[in-house]
Design an enzyme around this catalytic site. Structure first.
Site, PDB file in Angstrom:
ATOM      1  CG  ASP A 174       3.001   8.142   6.339  1.00  0.00           C
ATOM      2  OD1 ASP A 174       4.156   8.583   6.232  1.00  0.00           O
ATOM      3  OD2 ASP A 174       2.496   7.326   5.549  1.00  0.00           O
TER       4      ASP A 174
ATOM      5  CE  LYS B 234       7.855   9.343  11.505  1.00  0.00           C
ATOM      6  NZ  LYS B 234       6.587   8.860  10.925  1.00  0.00           N
TER       7      LYS B 234
ATOM      8  N   GLY C 151       8.780  10.111   4.425  1.00  0.00           N
ATOM      9  CA  GLY C 151       8.290  11.351   3.810  1.00  0.00           C
ATOM     10  C   GLY C 151       7.733  12.195   4.933  1.00  0.00           C
ATOM     11  CG  HIS C 152       9.593  12.858   8.119  1.00  0.00           C
ATOM     12  ND1 HIS C 152      10.554  12.735   9.089  1.00  0.00           N
ATOM     13  CD2 HIS C 152       9.113  11.603   7.924  1.00  0.00           C
ATOM     14  CE1 HIS C 152      10.647  11.468   9.461  1.00  0.00           C
ATOM     15  NE2 HIS C 152       9.790  10.765   8.757  1.00  0.00           N
TER      16      HIS C 152
ATOM     17  NE  ARG D 121      29.370 -10.472   6.250  1.00  0.00           N
ATOM     18  CZ  ARG D 121      29.611 -11.710   6.653  1.00  0.00           C
ATOM     19  NH1 ARG D 121      30.611 -11.950   7.458  1.00  0.00           N
ATOM     20  NH2 ARG D 121      28.862 -12.701   6.250  1.00  0.00           N
TER      21      ARG D 121
ATOM     22  CD  GLN E  35      10.906   4.375   7.947  1.00  0.00           C
ATOM     23  OE1 GLN E  35      11.882   4.223   8.661  1.00  0.00           O
ATOM     24  NE2 GLN E  35      10.982   5.081   6.858  1.00  0.00           N
TER      25      GLN E  35
ATOM     26  CE  LYS F 154      -3.589  14.193   8.861  1.00  0.00           C
ATOM     27  NZ  LYS F 154      -3.055  13.601   7.625  1.00  0.00           N
TER      28      LYS F 154
HETATM   29  P1  GDP Z   1       5.399  11.801   8.944  1.00  0.00           P
HETATM   30  O1  GDP Z   1       5.945  10.836   7.967  1.00  0.00           O
HETATM   31  O2  GDP Z   1       5.124  11.193  10.275  1.00  0.00           O
HETATM   32  O3  GDP Z   1       6.218  13.057   9.062  1.00  0.00           O
HETATM   33  O4  GDP Z   1       3.964  12.250   8.378  1.00  0.00           O
HETATM   34  P2  GDP Z   1       3.613  12.625   6.854  1.00  0.00           P
HETATM   35  O5  GDP Z   1       4.155  13.950   6.545  1.00  0.00           O
HETATM   36  O6  GDP Z   1       3.960  11.501   5.941  1.00  0.00           O
HETATM   37  O7  GDP Z   1       2.025  12.622   6.918  1.00  0.00           O
HETATM   38  C1  GDP Z   1       1.339  13.438   7.802  1.00  0.00           C
HETATM   39  C2  GDP Z   1       0.375  14.317   6.999  1.00  0.00           C
HETATM   40  O8  GDP Z   1      -0.530  14.960   7.884  1.00  0.00           O
HETATM   41  C3  GDP Z   1       1.069  15.451   6.272  1.00  0.00           C
HETATM   42  O9  GDP Z   1       0.355  15.736   5.102  1.00  0.00           O
HETATM   43  C4  GDP Z   1       0.984  16.614   7.264  1.00  0.00           C
HETATM   44  O10 GDP Z   1       1.016  17.877   6.600  1.00  0.00           O
HETATM   45  C5  GDP Z   1      -0.376  16.370   7.845  1.00  0.00           C
HETATM   46  N1  GDP Z   1      -0.564  16.809   9.247  1.00  0.00           N
HETATM   47  C6  GDP Z   1       0.310  16.733  10.283  1.00  0.00           C
HETATM   48  N2  GDP Z   1      -0.285  17.120  11.428  1.00  0.00           N
HETATM   49  C7  GDP Z   1      -1.569  17.445  11.111  1.00  0.00           C
HETATM   50  C8  GDP Z   1      -2.699  17.869  11.874  1.00  0.00           C
HETATM   51  O11 GDP Z   1      -2.661  18.019  13.081  1.00  0.00           O
HETATM   52  N3  GDP Z   1      -3.866  18.074  11.172  1.00  0.00           N
HETATM   53  C9  GDP Z   1      -3.961  17.893   9.831  1.00  0.00           C
HETATM   54  N4  GDP Z   1      -5.148  18.104   9.243  1.00  0.00           N
HETATM   55  N5  GDP Z   1      -2.906  17.477   9.079  1.00  0.00           N
HETATM   56  C10 GDP Z   1      -1.733  17.255   9.724  1.00  0.00           C
HETATM   57  P1  IMO Z   2       7.580   7.937   7.479  1.00  0.00           P
HETATM   58  O1  IMO Z   2       8.907   8.251   8.101  1.00  0.00           O
HETATM   59  C1  IMO Z   2       4.657   4.963   6.201  1.00  0.00           C
HETATM   60  C2  IMO Z   2       6.221   1.164   4.687  1.00  0.00           C
HETATM   61  C3  IMO Z   2       5.976   0.865   3.209  1.00  0.00           C
HETATM   62  C4  IMO Z   2       5.864  -0.637   3.260  1.00  0.00           C
HETATM   63  C5  IMO Z   2       6.916  -1.025   4.309  1.00  0.00           C
HETATM   64  C6  IMO Z   2       8.248  -1.443   3.723  1.00  0.00           C
HETATM   65  O2  IMO Z   2       7.143   8.913   6.454  1.00  0.00           O
HETATM   66  O3  IMO Z   2       6.558   7.682   8.528  1.00  0.00           O
HETATM   67  P2  IMO Z   2      10.234  -0.075   2.586  1.00  0.00           P
HETATM   68  O4  IMO Z   2      10.243   0.787   1.353  1.00  0.00           O
HETATM   69  O5  IMO Z   2      10.657   0.634   3.804  1.00  0.00           O
HETATM   70  O6  IMO Z   2      10.954  -1.364   2.375  1.00  0.00           O
HETATM   71  O7  IMO Z   2       8.683  -0.482   2.768  1.00  0.00           O
HETATM   72  O8  IMO Z   2       7.083   0.125   5.120  1.00  0.00           O
HETATM   73  N1  IMO Z   2       6.888   2.452   4.960  1.00  0.00           N
HETATM   74  C7  IMO Z   2       6.268   3.541   5.435  1.00  0.00           C
HETATM   75  N2  IMO Z   2       4.965   3.758   5.696  1.00  0.00           N
HETATM   76  N3  IMO Z   2       5.567   5.920   6.474  1.00  0.00           N
HETATM   77  C8  IMO Z   2       6.881   5.701   6.258  1.00  0.00           C
HETATM   78  O9  IMO Z   2       7.843   6.567   6.651  1.00  0.00           O
HETATM   79  C9  IMO Z   2       7.281   4.483   5.675  1.00  0.00           C
HETATM   80  N4  IMO Z   2       8.470   3.966   5.308  1.00  0.00           N
HETATM   81  C10 IMO Z   2       8.219   2.721   4.890  1.00  0.00           C
HETATM   82  O10 IMO Z   2       4.790   1.473   2.757  1.00  0.00           O
HETATM   83  O11 IMO Z   2       4.617  -1.014   3.752  1.00  0.00           O
HETATM   84 MG    MG Z   3       5.535  10.075   6.081  1.00  0.00          MG
END
Ligand code: GDP
Ligand code: IMO
Ligand code: MG
Length: 420
Positions: free
Chosen positions: A13, A16, A40-41, A142, A221, A327
């Site tokens: 999170d 990315k 979740g991107h 498997r 991740q 951020k």
């Molecule tokens: P990912 O899984 O690495 O793609 O990240 P997520 O989307 O799960 O979480 C990142 C959160 O931060 C999302 O809600 C983005 O919209 C938000 N975000 C990303 N870059 C920035 C930033 O530079 N500033 C702020 N305030 N929010 C950001």
């Molecule tokens: P992105 O790509 C943050 C965490 C889960 C849990 C552990 C194992 O959005 O950065 P799983 O369901 O994979 O067996 O859970 O990994 N986890 C993440 N945390 N961002 C993610 O993906 C994650 N994908 C899995 O919260 O702690």
């Molecule tokens: Mg995410």
């Protein structure tokens, strides 16, 4: 032609999706190579929010294509849902996605198993309950199904018959999925993908194509959730590092850049060690300002200060050649900002964890830097310089808001600050 990989340098999170989306303008192909719908991107593009769980973040460039590689585990239901959302705003976009026929599938009983096992664990991992662990477990033991089975119904039926027999012997009445429903679910998903005109391919065929053009590999991740080198057992079940590109037939030696994305602070969802974690009002404030709630499960993310030992570890483990910080805007207005520079591990001072064990016993050692009210200020630049010097890798880009365009190179930031 340029090959770049973008991976999470913390516990996921880091932003990315947003960073990939920013760069995607310059790449012909965006490739996901690991994980599944646990990811979740989030992308804000032209005023709309998209959360990609399965799909590579291809939106801005109208002729770019996305590839879902064999290192992933495919949740077909989520995939169809996501494509339908994109189709609404970008008609015909589904035909720009290609899926490797070797990719393993998350089956309905994997989600059930994830639920059953998490509930049975004395200490749960805090998984996303998307069936990720059980699907990768079945791949290794498997008992899995690859995408190509959907195109040979006889093979599919025979295979599922065998697997279901085993599952039933293991779980008995606890398992609610039944074989016929699973077959119907799979064929239905296959038909929907066909209607959407999604393409199928294999890394064997794509190798030539990828090598003749620009490719951006979108990691899922983060390094500290990596199955081998993350904070095991509080990790996911796949490779989260640049090395994961091997599942699409690439070597890290073929990558021109490996960017690690990090937040200006740290977050983590789920259980497991988190040396710089903070609590109370300080954590709540950052959680609220940064909207730190999981993009997949909605869970509140745990909050902590920036952790340089963890970042040094991520740099070494994943061979990072550059960093993108996101951020930084969330910390605007905070007077004093803490950074963890070292760990004390069983009485010893360490700048880099030797193994993932260290994260379980580390006591963080902090210094404090002056904060900033706006990222266009010298104090923010000092924060960046400090991180770069301590970690030994450049921060090349800065993201200062969730929108794709809210990002600039560090050189641009430096010029802006000196012009003021
Ligand atoms: P990912 O899984 O690495 O793609 O990240 P997520 O989307 O799960 O979480 C990142 C959160 O931060 C999302 O809600 C983005 O919209 C938000 N975000 C990303 N870059 C920035 C930033 O530079 N500033 C702020 N305030 N929010 C950001
Ligand atoms: P992105 O790509 C943050 C965490 C889960 C849990 C552990 C194992 O959005 O950065 P799983 O369901 O994979 O067996 O859970 O990994 N986890 C993440 N945390 N961002 C993610 O993906 C994650 N994908 C899995 O919260 O702690
Ligand atoms: Mg995410």
């Amino acid at each position: 032609m340029n090959k770049m990989s973008i991976v999470g340098a913390q516990w996921g999170d880091e932003g990315k999706g947003k960073v990939v989306n920013y760069f995607s303008e310059k790449f012909e192909w965006i490739v996901r190579f690991s994980g599944g719908a646990n990811a979740g991107h989030t992308i804000y593009y032209k005023g709309r929010k998209y959360v990609n769980h399965m799909l590579p973040s291809i939106t801005p460039r109208s002729d770019s294509k996305g590839f879902l590689g064999a290192g992933m585990v495919l949740d077909l239901e989520k995939l169809v849902d996501e494509l339908n959302v994109l189709e609404n705003d970008f008609p015909g976009i589904s035909s720009r996605f290609y899926i490797d026929l070797e990719t393993f599938l998350v089956l309905p009983w994997h989600k059930e198993e994830d639920e059953i096992i998490e509930n049975m664990r004395k200490k749960p991992i805090g998984t996303t309950r998307r069936g990720i662990g059980p699907a990768y477990t079945d791949k290794v033991s498997r008992e899995g199904i690859k995408l190509y089975y959907l195109f040979d119904e006889r093979l599919l039926e025979e295979r599922l018959d065998n697997i279901y027999y085993l599952k039933k012997s293991q779980y008995g009445e606890k398992l609610k999925s039944n074989k016929d429903d699973v077959i119907e679910y799979l064929l239905n998903a296959r038909n929907n993908l066909e209607k959407l005109k999604v393409n199928y391919a294999s890394a064997v065929e794509m190798g030539k194509v990828f090598r003749s053009t620009s490719v951006l590999f979108e990691g899922a991740q983060g390094v500290l959730l990596d199955l081998d080198f993350g904070t095991y057992p509080f990790v996911t079940s796949s490779s989260c590092m640049a090395h994961g590109v091997s599942s699409v037939g690439f070597s890290t030696f073929e990558l021109d850049e490996v960017y690690g994305v990090l937040k200006a602070y740290t977050t983590r969802v789920g259980e497991g060690p988190f040396p710089t974690e903070i609590f109370g009002d300080e954590a709540s404030k950052i959680r609220k300002l940064g909207n730190e709630f999981g993009a997949t499960t909605g869970r509140p993310r745990r909050i902590g200060w920036l952790d340089l030992p963890a970042l040094r570890y991520a740099k070494i483990r994943s061979g990072l050649t550059g960093l993108v910080i996101t951020k930084a805007d969330v910390l605007n207005g905070i007077d004093k900002i803490k950074i963890c520079t070292h760990y004390e591990v069983n009485g010893k001072l360490k700048d880099t964890p030797s193994s993932s064990y260290d994260f379980f016993v580390a006591k963080p050692i902090y210094i404090e830097l002056d904060g900033w009210t706006d990222t266009n200020e010298i104090n923010f630049l000092k924060y960046l310089s400090f991180i770069q010097e301590e970690v030994g890798v450049d921060i090349d880009y800065i993201s200062y808001g969730p929108k794709t365009e809210e990002m600039c190179s560090k050189n641009h930031l430096v010029l802006n600050i000196h012009r003021k």
